[in-house]
Design an enzyme around this catalytic site. Structure first.
Site, short mmCIF file in Angstrom:
data_model
loop_
_atom_site.label_atom_id
_atom_site.label_comp_id
_atom_site.label_asym_id
_atom_site.label_seq_id
_atom_site.Cartn_x
_atom_site.Cartn_y
_atom_site.Cartn_z
N CYS B 96 0.82 -1.21 0.00
CA CYS B 96 0.00 0.00 0.00
C CYS B 96 0.86 1.27 0.00
CB CYS B 96 -0.91 -0.04 1.22
SG CYS B 96 -2.56 0.49 0.86
N ARG B 129 -11.61 6.52 -4.29
CA ARG B 129 -10.77 5.48 -3.69
C ARG B 129 -11.15 4.13 -4.29
NH1 ARG B 129 -7.67 7.03 0.57
NH2 ARG B 129 -7.09 4.94 1.19
N HIS B 192 -3.50 -4.97 1.02
CA HIS B 192 -3.00 -4.54 2.33
C HIS B 192 -3.38 -5.53 3.44
CE1 HIS B 192 -6.88 -2.16 3.49
NE2 HIS B 192 -7.05 -3.45 3.53
#
Lengths: 446, 242
Positions: B96, B129, B192
């Site tokens: 990430c 996002r 992640h």
């Protein structure tokens, strides 16, 4: 006239929902606002003494309902979005349900729980007098982004209201930052002594919200809550207006607030925060707090807040939604000295957060001790939670897709108590399973 | 006796969501085979010299934009050592935010964060996002990698080899159909949190590369019981079939 139509439509939808066996906690409000968008703006006119809103990651439903219950015990009429539907449509639904058929409503107080992300929108319609902020933890990142984003959203909301009285958790630096905003009147509550064993759990909020340096702690309660100060800019835990000391957690929870002795029938250290938040807000509104313990007696916890079901052994249902909540639930399980079974159920529906990465931020290793008898995993993400235990070298005794099977297995063991730890969407289905098993005589239905 | 040293870089700042699951996975999968690893943290407050000579695996996690800005200043002080470590075949896992920092820069709306320039990649902030479950087909490990992504940046990897092809999800930039970067012994990805526990082959791949760098005649890791890991992986693959 449009307003009346909106109220009636909302009332009809609520009734229809009830017939269909649903608790319609937000859709009637949603529909009514389409007919009359400003319905929520009417609320302020209907409230005589004050609007108290509660925000924060954990404890807002409990705090808000306790607040409502305490005010009702004082003889007030209170509007409350008790079901925890905490966006604008949920608040409007609660309003409509309390309105008479002429669209009139008259209450002394409104106690409203609000989702942090929706505070700026809600505050456009409803101007609160007092706002409680319980804490900010890492929660459902896939929905909110990051803690910083949530903080900014709350600041935007707070800026919309002049002279807002904030009742803030002084032990949480992330809450205290809101007390520094322009035009607010802050009050702080806190627990001013070391109570729990100091551990190194995830302290995502341990950086100074003012300058970003790592803060130093004299002691921690959990997560980033504790007595902190920033060595770089001088930001520190503020003077505490509502101050808890002399904490005893078992057999009954006892503590003092500003020197006043309290004895309450609650489990879980975190509940002290919920209680003092209510105490603080009452005081700030000018309501007496002399018989605070008495005011709490009528309060019935919502489902899943260490809710006990009486089988041949007690089965205790506990809802947690994020690492801070789970760590507190595990700590509470561990204060129970009885031989126990533990069921952990993890779902990943929208209301849980689709991302289950947070499981790795929970100190699940602490579940293992010599009082743990059987460990069971279930839920949609049963494989993730089982893997989580594997990487702590903890054996899971039963992995099952069925909560019913999980509970039945635990009822057969010789343990004295069973804890069921669930996240959000697993809560209602688990409650249904437990109630159905109770009806069928304790699960001996096979 | 094989004993690796894992260096967790700036866990005090970059620890968004369960990165410790990856460290736990690396350590446990060695221990279950009778080997061991010690984990060291290098934090913002550390004044000890930044020395990678005895390090076998470096881990860099993710953080919020604010935390990344703080970290990049610290990381840049060690740019030379990190670059040499990677070029020398040192194993590095970057997740990430850590992935973005390996590139040339991360361009945000109002500023640009300079990266380590270890990978010839760059990242630009996108509007929306990119959030959701991910399934990759990875030639490197010869199978499917599963995880969860949540990033605002779009990473352009140029001529680098991706970690995998996106079967489900957004990937590096929501367009190219690729996710992550595999370069020498670097694994960089947006997947992640606990990437490794559900991808035991990827974990073992990194461990094997790290061990071989120290012990060139190492014959490979012996198989262990991965039934639970494989079930967890396949559950995601099957649930998010396109």
């Amino acid at each position: 006239m449009r307003k009346l139509l909106a109220v009636w439509a909302g009332k009809m939808l609520t009734a229809a929902g009830r017939l269909a066996g649903k608790k319609s906690s937000s859709s009637p409000g949603e529909y009514a606002m389409r007919l009359y968008p400003d319905l929520a703006k009417e609320l302020k006119k209907c409230v005589k003494k004050g609007v108290i809103v509660t925000c924060g990651t954990n404890g807002k439903t409990t705090t808000n309902n306790l607040m409502c219950s305490a005010l009702e015990a004082k003889g007030y009429r209170v509007l409350c979005n008790r079901l925890g539907a905490n966006m604008l449509n949920g608040i409007v639904t609660a309003m409509i349900q309390e309105m008479n058929i002429f669209g009139r409503l008259s209450v002394d107080y409104a106690c409203l729980e609000i989702d942090e992300a929706y505070t700026p929108i809600v505050f456009d319609y409803i101007k609160p007098d007092v706002m409680i902020i319980t804490n900010l933890f890492r929660d459902q990142l896939d929905r909110y982004g990051e803690i910083d984003i949530t903080s900014d959203i709350i600041k935007r909301a707070v800026a919309k209201i002049g002279g807002l009285k904030l009742v803030l958790n002084g032990d949480d630096p992330l809450c205290v930052q809101f007390g520094r905003e322009k035009g607010v009147i802050p009050y702080y509550y806190g627990i001013s002594e070391k109570v729990l064993p100091q551990c190194d759990d995830t302290k995502e909020g341990r950086f100074c919200p003012v300058c970003g340096a790592e803060q130093v702690y004299n002691y921690y309660h959990y997560s980033q809550l504790g007595d902190y100060y920033c060595p770089s800019c001088g930001f520190r835990r503020p003077h505490i207006d509502f101050d808890v000391k002399n904490v005893k957690l078992s057999p009954l929870m006892e503590f003092t607030i500003n020197g006043k002795q309290m004895k309450v029938n609650y489990k879980g250290f975190y509940n002290i925060y919920n209680l003092i938040a209510v105490y603080g807000a009452l005081d700030v509104m000018g309501e007496g707090t002399d018989d605070f313990a008495g005011l709490l007696k009528a309060y019935k916890p919502q489902i899943g807040r260490m809710q006990e079901f009486s089988f041949n052994k007690p089965v205790i249902l506990s809802l947690s939604k994020n690492p801070a909540g789970f760590n507190q639930a595990i700590a509470t399980v561990n204060t129970d000295e009885r031989k126990k079974d533990v069921i952990v159920a993890i779902n990943d529906k929208a209301n849980d957060g689709r991302d289950v990465s947070w499981l790795w931020d929970v100190d699940f290793d602490k579940i293992k001790n010599d009082r743990l008898n059987m460990l069971v995993t279930t839920g949609i993400r049963v494989w993730d939670i089982s893997l989580r235990f594997k990487y702590e070298d903890i054996d899971v005794d039963l992995i099952t897709s069925s909560m019913r099977e999980a509970v039945k297995a635990c009822l057969k063991t010789d343990s004295e108590v069973c804890y069921v730890l669930v996240n959000y969407t697993a809560l209602y289905s688990t409650e249904a399973v437990l109630n159905s098993l109770l009806k069928n005589g304790g699960g001996n239905d096979d | 006796m094989i004993d690796l040293k894992i260096l967790h870089l700036y866990p005090d700042l970059l620890n968004l969501y369960g990165d410790r699951g990856n460290i736990a996975c690396l350590v446990k999968r060695l221990e279950w085979r009778g080997m061991s690893a010690k984990t060291e943290k290098y934090t913002c407050d550390d004044t000890k010299p930044f020395d990678l000579s005895d390090v076998d695996i470096v881990f860099i996690g993710g953080g919020s934009d604010r935390e990344q800005k703080i970290v990049c200043h610290r990381l840049l002080e060690h740019k030379k050592q990190l670059k040499e470590y990677v070029e020398d075949g040192g194993a590095l896992i970057a997740v990430c935010g850590g992935y973005q920092l390996l590139g040339k820069y991360y361009k945000l709306e109002d500023e640009t964060i300079e990266g380590l320039d270890i990978l010839d990649i760059y990242t630009e902030q996108g509007k929306k996002r990119l959030i959701g479950n991910v399934v990759l087909e990875s030639d490197m490990i010869g199978g499917k990698i599963v995880g969860f992504e949540n990033h605002g940046g779009r990473t352009h990897i140029g001529s680098h080899t991706p970690l995998g092809r996106v079967v489900y999800g957004f990937g590096n930039d929501d367009k190219s159909g690729y996710e992550g970067v595999a370069y020498k012994n670097v694994v960089a990805t947006y997947l992640h949190g606990p990437l490794l526990p559900k991808n035991p082959r990827l974990c073992d791949y990194v461990l094997t590369r790290a061990i071989k760098r120290r012990h060139p005649d190492f014959s490979g890791l012996e198989p262990i019981d991965d039934a639970l890991e494989i079930t967890a992986n396949e559950y995601i693959v099957n649930r998010f079939k396109p």
